[in-house]
Design a protein around this motif. Sequence first.
Motif, mmCIF file in Angstrom:
data_model
loop_
_atom_site.group_PDB
_atom_site.id
_atom_site.type_symbol
_atom_site.label_atom_id
_atom_site.label_comp_id
_atom_site.label_asym_id
_atom_site.label_seq_id
_atom_site.Cartn_x
_atom_site.Cartn_y
_atom_site.Cartn_z
ATOM 1 N N GLU A 98 27.278 -18.157 1.467
ATOM 2 C CA GLU A 98 28.490 -17.394 1.797
ATOM 3 C C GLU A 98 28.142 -15.942 2.057
ATOM 4 O O GLU A 98 28.625 -15.325 2.992
ATOM 5 N N ARG A 138 35.337 -9.016 0.818
ATOM 6 C CA ARG A 138 35.694 -9.023 -0.594
ATOM 7 C C ARG A 138 34.605 -8.395 -1.453
ATOM 8 O O ARG A 138 34.860 -7.655 -2.391
ATOM 9 N N ALA A 139 33.349 -8.739 -1.123
ATOM 10 C CA ALA A 139 32.235 -8.250 -1.916
ATOM 11 C C ALA A 139 32.167 -6.725 -1.895
ATOM 12 O O ALA A 139 31.843 -6.095 -2.893
ATOM 13 N N ALA A 190 34.647 -5.301 -4.180
ATOM 14 C CA ALA A 190 34.213 -5.504 -5.572
ATOM 15 C C ALA A 190 33.290 -4.373 -6.000
ATOM 16 O O ALA A 190 33.441 -3.801 -7.074
ATOM 17 N N THR A 191 32.344 -4.043 -5.134
ATOM 18 C CA THR A 191 31.413 -2.968 -5.452
ATOM 19 C C THR A 191 32.163 -1.663 -5.630
ATOM 20 O O THR A 191 31.870 -0.875 -6.532
#
Lengths: 606, 399
Positions: free
Chosen positions: A589, A596-597, A600-601
């Motif tokens: 993925e 999204r990642a 998140a960071t």
Amino acid sequence: MSNALVANMSLHRGAGFSPRRFARLPLYAALFFVLVWPVIMLIAGSFRSAAPGFDGEWTLAAWGSTFDSPGTGQAMSNSLFLSLVTTLLSTLIAAGLAFLSERTDMPLRRAITPCLMLMFATPALFYALGYALLGNAYTGSANSLLRTLFGVAAARLDVETWTGLITVMVLKKASIIYLFLIGPFRALDSSHNDASLVSGVGQFGSFFRIDLPTLTPALTGAILLGIVAGLQAFDMVLILGWPQDIDVIATRIMSFINGSAPPDYARASVLSIVLLAVVAILCIVQSRLLGKRSFVTVAGKRNSQRRVRLGRARWPLAAAVAFYLLLAVILPIGSVVFSSFQPFPGIYEGFSLRHYRSIFALPRMTDAIRVTFSIALIAGFAAMLFAVAVAQLGRALPPRRAAALRFVSLIPLAMPGVVTALAISWAVVSMPGLKQLYGTFWLVTLALVVVVVPFAIQVANAATAQISPELQEAARIAGASAPQATMDVVLRLIAPSFLSGWFMAAIIVSGNLEVPLLLKAPGLNPIATVVYSLYSSGDFSAASALLVILLLVKAAIWGTALAGYRLWRAWRQYRRQRLLSEIAIWREEASAPVSRAVTATATIAG
Amino acid sequence: MSDVSLQGLRKHFTDGKAADTPGRGAIDGLDLEIHDGEFFVLLGPSGCGKTTTLRCIAGLEDPTAGRISMGGKLVADPARGIFVPPDKRAIGMVFQSYALWPHMTVFDNVAYPLKHRHKGLSRHELAREVDEALALVGLRGLESRGPAELSGGQQQRVALARAVVARPRLLLFDEPLSNLDAQLRQRLRQDLRRVHEKTGRTSIYVTHDQAEALTLADRVAVMRAGRLEQLGAPTEIFLSPATRFVAEFVGFDNLLPGVVAAALGEGRFLFQPDGWPQTLLGRAPAALRAGQRGYLAARSANLRLTRGNIPGTTNGPETESGTNFLPATIGALTYLGERFQADATVHGQRLLANLPLAAWDGRGELHHAPRWEHAHIALAASDAVILGDEAESAAPACA
């Protein structure tokens, strides 16, 4: 002295206000109440004219009359005699067995440790009963066998004599001392021995000149341990000694309470204090000796250890050991199992399960089983939990306070069960609000926790000592609170030791006769007291059946625990596999840009 | 902001000693200002209190007295009863033993600080953060291993990943490389510096290895018996030690006691070693006055041994060229691989000097000293550091 240490400790830590130190106060209070307060109250109780919880006055009367009372002097000298003789003999046997099993190539050597562990785990009550069934002058199965083989005129064995009592105590005690000695024997550094061999001394000469002196501290420690255990002897004397009216200090303490009307608590306390003082001195001597033991456990490479070649002596020695194991392990356990199927001891027909059926039919019996297991499991768990907390505290304290803590936690080691029970009674009734505990399940449980705490602390110390404090600190740094870090790191890592410690503590507790016998909670009869009362009323077979059930249920618990552990490991393995596959999927993925990642960071960075 | 400030920090271990005497590892009044984003190294011999200082900053020890603040926020002040526990300090730490939890996988070990410091992350976010931290230390793909299945260097990297994963304001290192072999140590030093530059966080690093301090530090604090001995950039510490203790600790293996003969200005001094017929030219990091007792310190590597008589004049320093020449006789030689170290005698005093391989090839007898009739030692004035005697001089020089 010890109470002053504790009071001093808690005051000192409490003085500088810090929430972390404050959090330890409940533990200090528990330590004090459970371990120190009973001793103080026992001493105070010896000056009271009435039973615990009753109005009385302060008096010195008991201190004078105890030693004048008939039989007391005899009981004290009996204790001393039994203790010394059995210790000497059992240490010789134990050292011989330890040498054969750890240092030689004798054929049967691998069977010794498991057999003696089984023997150690078998309650003294079971063991004593086994021999009583075997060697009773009239109904003992060994005597029946002798009569069958050699006719009615054959010499009779009688285990209910001084010789019988000493023999049985030696056999049991040898197992304790053996387990104490195999560690040092195993840890002997064979390079020391090799150096002696290279210098031209033979194998046996090297053993006597090099290994044995190295073992001296362990051996003296074992001897002192044996003497302490001998002075505290109770259940074996009660079962095997009564026909001869053999009285020792512990049985005398009990007869002051159970055998006289009204119960004479003051005199029982005086005798307890005398015993406590002697044993305490011996314990201090022992810890001094063991404190210098460091040179014994030299780290040797275990697998490179060369064993002594016995040559032609191998088989005769193996036969002797086999005979010993038969006599000491298989016969007593076998005779209990055998007798549980007999209608009566000495009758060799009509074997049936009727004793088992009658046990399950009698509510008092099923009650006993239920009570025993609740007490054993609760007391064992509480003792282990307490022990882990104490071990953790000991690691957090600076060395001197840790030593004081260790000393305090060993107090019950000096107290035979009879004395513990008495001291706990005094302690509980002295506390307003705790008086209601007297005569209940919880008082018996509490006393048994105290009895088993030194053992539990040993297990907990051994287990936590292997866990570097940095592991816990790393968890704190990672953001876990102190209890969280203890849960995640310490408790998780010691879980296997905790479980086996719990199990062994439960075994010790379930075999304890003197505490429930002395605390006499109405309607509260664990298996041990029921077995004893069946035995003293002559119903040997029912007593045997109950003991066999006790053993079977223990085995069942052990099996369940083992299965649970296997299951848990399998689950962990499964989780690991799942994690692997999840990571693989996630990687795929992630190779495509995912918005999204990034968010998140951003959350983490902000 | 993640600067760290220590003011009058004291930590005494009272156990087994009188309460007032600082024991081994104690701190005895330490003041330090560690700047935001700096790689700061605490250097000193074992027992000097450097690890205790680090543990006080981490919150694993509570100081006896003094104040610690991080990012302007007070985290420890025993006088006012303030103590912020370690889990509330937003720090990451690499332990000497790595302290990886043996019952957790690499993934679980690295994920642990995230679970506690950033509650509420989804599994997906958690995995991404762990992956990023493992990538930073070059350990991707070992997530499901247990710590016992890793080599020492790999364990060290996992510990580093665990320390940085939650993006703490401050990274602490307690001799993290001391359990590794020399080669691995060198590689991980470079990695540590790289990670520091990439994350840009403040790092405090404890070591007794001067080479580590050299390669890693922006600034070095040398500690001795719970006090600050010298503070400065690595070059200052290594080239201009302020005290005899620092000089010896960073490898000045020749120390000559004597008297400052004259100040020549610009930090240059003439030094008269006790019992010598000649004076030596050297430099001093601190101001010294003529007549003051002190030491001349020089590394043996900077004392070049040569065959033959001293060129030019036979006496006194060559003030023009800035080089001291000393007549020498040679004792034993030690073969050090790329050079010899010679045990030389100068004016009746033993000195360690450097003999290049080219000057004496030994011809198969490496351990036999050359029997030269005349030999001399050249020592550049810039390599001769003159230190005032601590008993006479005022407080040790601190920046």
